[in-house]
Write a protein that holds these residues in place. Sequence first.
Motif, short mmCIF file in Angstrom:
data_model
loop_
_atom_site.label_atom_id
_atom_site.label_comp_id
_atom_site.label_asym_id
_atom_site.label_seq_id
_atom_site.Cartn_x
_atom_site.Cartn_y
_atom_site.Cartn_z
N LEU A 1 -55.56 -0.21 -16.70
CA LEU A 1 -56.74 0.62 -16.79
C LEU A 1 -57.60 0.52 -15.53
O LEU A 1 -58.25 1.48 -15.12
N GLN A 2 -57.59 -0.67 -14.91
CA GLN A 2 -58.42 -0.88 -13.72
C GLN A 2 -57.90 -0.11 -12.51
O GLN A 2 -58.63 0.11 -11.54
N ARG A 3 -56.63 0.28 -12.53
CA ARG A 3 -56.09 1.04 -11.42
C ARG A 3 -56.78 2.41 -11.33
O ARG A 3 -57.25 2.96 -12.31
N ALA A 4 -56.80 2.95 -10.12
CA ALA A 4 -57.40 4.27 -9.94
C ALA A 4 -56.60 5.30 -10.72
O ALA A 4 -55.37 5.32 -10.64
N PRO A 5 -57.24 6.15 -11.51
CA PRO A 5 -56.50 7.16 -12.29
C PRO A 5 -55.84 8.18 -11.38
O PRO A 5 -56.31 8.45 -10.28
N ILE A 6 -54.74 8.73 -11.87
CA ILE A 6 -54.06 9.81 -11.16
C ILE A 6 -54.95 11.04 -11.19
O ILE A 6 -55.54 11.37 -12.22
N THR A 7 -55.10 11.69 -10.06
CA THR A 7 -55.94 12.88 -10.00
C THR A 7 -55.37 13.97 -10.88
O THR A 7 -54.20 14.32 -10.77
N VAL A 8 -56.19 14.47 -11.77
CA VAL A 8 -55.78 15.54 -12.67
C VAL A 8 -55.94 16.87 -11.95
O VAL A 8 -56.93 17.10 -11.26
N GLY A 9 -54.95 17.75 -12.08
CA GLY A 9 -54.99 19.04 -11.39
C GLY A 9 -56.20 19.86 -11.76
O GLY A 9 -56.79 19.71 -12.81
N ASP A 10 -56.59 20.70 -10.85
CA ASP A 10 -57.72 21.60 -11.05
C ASP A 10 -57.43 22.53 -12.21
O ASP A 10 -56.57 23.39 -12.13
N SER A 11 -58.15 22.34 -13.31
CA SER A 11 -57.88 23.14 -14.50
C SER A 11 -58.10 24.61 -14.26
O SER A 11 -57.45 25.45 -14.86
N ALA A 12 -59.03 24.91 -13.37
CA ALA A 12 -59.30 26.33 -13.12
C ALA A 12 -58.10 27.02 -12.51
O ALA A 12 -57.90 28.21 -12.70
N SER A 13 -57.27 26.26 -11.81
CA SER A 13 -56.08 26.87 -11.21
C SER A 13 -54.93 26.93 -12.18
O SER A 13 -53.99 27.67 -12.00
N GLU A 14 -55.00 26.12 -13.24
CA GLU A 14 -53.91 26.11 -14.21
C GLU A 14 -54.14 27.12 -15.32
O GLU A 14 -53.21 27.52 -15.99
N THR A 15 -55.38 27.48 -15.54
CA THR A 15 -55.68 28.43 -16.61
C THR A 15 -56.36 29.64 -16.03
O THR A 15 -57.15 29.55 -15.11
N SER A 16 -56.06 30.75 -16.58
CA SER A 16 -56.59 32.01 -16.04
C SER A 16 -57.97 32.28 -16.59
O SER A 16 -58.22 32.16 -17.77
N ASP B 1 -52.58 20.16 -18.95
CA ASP B 1 -53.51 21.21 -19.35
C ASP B 1 -52.85 22.59 -19.29
O ASP B 1 -53.00 23.40 -20.21
N GLY B 2 -52.12 22.85 -18.20
CA GLY B 2 -51.49 24.16 -18.05
C GLY B 2 -50.45 24.42 -19.13
O GLY B 2 -50.39 25.52 -19.69
N TYR B 3 -49.65 23.39 -19.45
CA TYR B 3 -48.61 23.56 -20.47
C TYR B 3 -49.24 23.76 -21.85
O TYR B 3 -48.78 24.58 -22.64
N LEU B 4 -50.33 23.03 -22.11
CA LEU B 4 -51.02 23.19 -23.40
C LEU B 4 -51.53 24.61 -23.56
O LEU B 4 -51.35 25.24 -24.60
N VAL B 5 -52.17 25.13 -22.51
CA VAL B 5 -52.73 26.48 -22.58
C VAL B 5 -51.62 27.50 -22.81
O VAL B 5 -51.72 28.36 -23.68
N ARG B 6 -50.56 27.41 -22.02
CA ARG B 6 -49.47 28.39 -22.16
C ARG B 6 -48.83 28.30 -23.54
O ARG B 6 -48.53 29.32 -24.17
N SER B 7 -48.63 27.08 -24.03
CA SER B 7 -48.02 26.90 -25.35
C SER B 7 -48.89 27.50 -26.45
O SER B 7 -48.40 28.20 -27.34
N VAL B 8 -50.19 27.23 -26.37
CA VAL B 8 -51.11 27.73 -27.40
C VAL B 8 -51.20 29.26 -27.35
O VAL B 8 -51.17 29.93 -28.38
#
Length: 561
Positions: free
Chosen positions: A108-123, A368-375
């Motif tokens: 948990l103390q490690r730096a988190p992986i940068t999460v992709g820009d949600s605005a670019s993954e969802t329209s 996030d992108g896969y969740l949006v497309r799936s839903v």
Amino acid sequence: MVESGATSTVNDRLAALRDRFRVRAEMELDSLEKQAARFGAGEKAGQEELAEIARRLHQLAGSAGTFGQPALGEAARVLEKRLLPDADGPTQQPADLLLRVSELKHLLQRAPITVGDSASETSSESPLGSHGARVQVVLVLDDAAESRSLSDALGGYGFESHRYSAADDELAGCLAKLVGRPCAILCSDAQQRSVMALLRASSEPSVERVPVVCLSPDTSFANRYQAASLGAVAFFGQPVDVPELAERIEYLAIERSAHVRGRVLMVEDDQELAEHFRLILTSAGVDVCWVREPTELMHQLSEFRPDIILMDVQLGEYSGVHLARLVRFDPQWLSLPIIYLSSEADRDVQLDALSRGADEFLTKPVSDGYLVRSVLIRCFRARQLSGLMNRDSLTGLLKHSLIKQEADKELSRCRREGLEACVVMLDIDHFKQVNDIHGHRCGDTVIKALANLLRNRLRETDRIGRYGGEEFLLVLPGCGKQDARQRMADLRASFSGLVFKCGGDSFRVTLSAGIAQVNAFECGSDAIEAADQALYQAKREGRDREVVFEGREPTDNPVIR
């Protein structure tokens, strides 16, 4: 609860949720470390206590990947499995539990992986719509006279046309102005290739996805196949059957009609994860209702009426599998898609869960992108199936029983909010003669034409249903009697201007309307009956007119068609 604000972007809010998760995870692991320290000092853990630790690890495993901590999530999942009973019996005491929890804290103390820009993954594109919004039709035809004639004919159905002779910068400028609005392109087969190239060259996704309908006198298989290969979504031979073309344009617009692209009831007990999912889905145009307490599930189902349920398999002391079965107790929810969203990766466990009432599994962590497309895909399919069950097959309008329910709902809303509304009964004049002279197929064309006109000329908040045969019932919220009367007069004039062609014959048809104020009656069915009596009076007075019910008691006189 997460609300959108003028000064807060989606990514800022997601970052805040990641920070909240980190704080919560630190507190959770500190608590687990204290428990593990007791076991390391010789205290024996009971099976219930081990099961509770496994449940907490399960929740951590399901949410860590979403908040940029995939290694933490995977390690928590491995430790969870070690604490669960297996086929050989109860779980063995985890002698190295303290070490394992310490490893989780280190991850948990490690730096988190940068999460992709949600605005670019969802329209952020506003879905196209038809009911309540004027449909824009762009004509790209070689023959200027034919283009003008077709534009005039489609105008009778409520469509607004823009005519061009070629796919050039002028057409591109027009499409740029129509971004986010209901739109379809009608082009000749000679123009289709250049039209498709212009759409693909656009930097605006909504322009690139504008549906293209190909028109051609050459209806051979080879020409139709070429149109399909170039990307056309429909093909019409020339001369064009205008009512059928109008219906297809209407259908294409309806596919993109809802301002909300889906309704999801999410059952999730992890607050940060639920808020993350809701924020991501809401930014993609999905309406989300979050249920944290499973005991509220059935009540929220009835209130929210979702397209799908998105539910965790493990919800504290409750099992998502059992909740799915409970939902199916009620016949009205037998066809409602239930999708599990869980960190459970065991295929056998997934299949067993699916066999007990759900339809699909999405395994956490999910991007996030896969969740949006799936839903979005599942909501679209669910709405298609719902449409088949709840809508009239000929017109696509609400069926008799459902439009009557809308009248009752509107009456309740009027009483609750102190508003007014009207119901309108419409009937096509002398419709039996249309069937007798021109045939039932032509009669169906007339009915569909009126349905299309209603969708295009009425507001999105209005409710439209096929009451039976050539009768239609409208529910008009926030509309007084005189306002409703003027709307019906305009609608009647538009309908009488349509020209129908069957065989070598051309003819016009009129309609009559009866109007009643919903909130003047004790129940919706009384208002409908009053509208029917007003329609009867319109028929007696010569048809092709609208009449408002003015308080006389409904009678049992049959309506003259």
